[in-house]
Design a protein around this motif. Structure first.
Motif, PDB file in Angstrom:
ATOM      1  N   LEU A  70      25.643  45.243  28.238  1.00 16.41           N
ATOM      2  CA  LEU A  70      26.170  45.576  29.564  1.00 16.41           C
ATOM      3  C   LEU A  70      27.693  45.467  29.572  1.00 16.41           C
ATOM      4  CD1 LEU A  70      25.747  46.133  32.631  1.00 16.41           C
ATOM      5  CD2 LEU A  70      25.624  43.650  32.930  1.00 16.41           C
TER       6      LEU A  70
ATOM      7  N   TRP B  24      23.489  45.204  38.809  1.00 12.55           N
ATOM      8  CA  TRP B  24      22.917  45.159  37.463  1.00 12.55           C
ATOM      9  C   TRP B  24      21.802  44.118  37.406  1.00 12.55           C
ATOM     10  CZ3 TRP B  24      24.682  49.201  34.942  1.00 12.55           C
ATOM     11  CH2 TRP B  24      25.974  49.671  35.240  1.00 12.55           C
TER      12      TRP B  24
ATOM     13  N   ARG C  80      20.180  50.782  36.370  1.00 13.22           N
ATOM     14  CA  ARG C  80      20.756  49.503  36.780  1.00 13.22           C
ATOM     15  C   ARG C  80      20.441  48.388  35.789  1.00 13.22           C
ATOM     16  NH1 ARG C  80      18.093  48.501  42.307  1.00 13.22           N
ATOM     17  NH2 ARG C  80      19.343  46.586  42.285  1.00 13.22           N
TER      18      ARG C  80
END
Length: 322
Positions: free
Chosen positions: A290, A243, A267
């Motif tokens: 996220l 990420w 990503r």
């Protein structure tokens, strides 16, 4: 490795959404052109009278709830803002602690490093936890709409209000900060400035002093440099980082950054389209999105990379525990 765990995150928009079309109508700009240049559809403006400390406390409560912790568990609070909070002194962090019902049990202070403020606070918080002072709450609160005016459309059309928080505590096995790279280059021309009214004797607004192309070039160079430094230090290749979260001043710059780094959109996390440019609250909002919406797995690595006026830049590489 700095052994630390992200226990919980939260983010909020402290006011109603305001569309780019609405603002363009006020300043006489073409909506399609502004959208093409900024990629921003909406941003949020806090209502008049909203206190930064109240917004920050609400965001930090959300992060504590996500962490399953009461406020009294906190040993330190960093309140981050690039606009100065509610008052020049004392620290707005004191009011945040008071709003959480904390009295005499928690250290609290403000931190300012422009858009890099959250990463700077994250580094300090991680080191605090690693040396026994934790959990630590970090909250970025930006009411940037108060620093703009329609008479100066460039900042007025992109800046917005937001707050986001994270709570850090002791890490589990193989969990924590794998690397940190922080830097500053004050020799570069001033790009964004909010003057101190006590020094100038007048009401001050956020001003962009450098052409957009030059700002993008400087920011891009700083982000790529910070990424390279932190990954080289950790001996990790960018392709192996699951990420990648970057500061997002506008949509066009975000696209340029991801393209230069060779990072696929899947990503990363994109918030600028609906949030606008929100200073130090940009990265922690990405982190919260996220944590809440993506399938982050044990052993995943998260790269947070930022740049801010000054010119400050930096990156933190974090590894999730089991």
């Amino acid at each position: 490795m700095i052994p630390v765990r992200i226990l919980g995150t939260a983010s909020l928009r402290p006011g109603p959404a305001v569309t780019t079309a609405e603002l363009c109508a006020r300043v006489g700009r073409d909506v399609a052109e502004v959208m093409r240049k900024t990629g921003i559809h909406t941003r949020h403006f806090a209502p008049p009278g909203t206190q930064a400390a109240d917004v920050a406390a609400q965001a930090l409560r959300g992060a504590l709830d996500a962490a399953g912790l009461p406020a009294r568990a906190l040993k330190r609070i960093f309140c981050v803002s690039s606009m100065g909070g509610d008052v020049t002194t004392p620290a707005t962090a004191n009011r945040v602690a008071a709003a959480l019902g904390l009295s005499g049990s928690c250290d609290a202070m403000d931190l300012s490093n422009a858009c890099m403020g959250f990463l700077s606070a994250f580094d300090l918080a991680a080191r605090s936890v690693a040396t026994g002072l934790g959990p630590v709450g970090i909250v970025s609160v930006e009411l940037l709409s108060r620093t703009t005016t329609p008479e100066d459309p460039r900042p007025y059309l992109v800046l917005g209000d937001a707050a986001a928080a994270a709570v850090l505590g002791p890490g589990r096995p193989d969990e924590g900060v794998l690397g940190v790279a922080l830097g500053n280059d004050g020799s570069l021309p001033t790009d964004v400035v909010l003057e101190n009214p006590h020094a100038t004797g007048r009401l001050e607004r956020m001003r962009f002093l450098t052409p957009s192309k030059a700002m993008t070039r400087v920011a891009l160079d700083a982000l790529v440099r910070a990424t390279r430094e932190v990954l080289d230090g950790a001996k990790v290749a960018l392709r192996d980082v699951e990420w990648v979260l970057t500061h997002q001043p506008n949509g066009r710059m975000l696209d340029a950054v991801l393209d230069a780094m060779g990072v696929e959109a899947r990503r990363s996390v994109r918030v600028v389209d609906t949030l606008g440019s929100v200073g130090s609250a940009s990265l922690p909002t990405c982190l919260d999105v996220l944590w809440r919406t993506k399938r982050v797995k044990p052993k995943d690595r998260v790269l947070l990379v930022g740049v801010g006026a000054g010119v400050a830049h930096g990156a933190v590489l974090y590894q999730v525990g089991g």
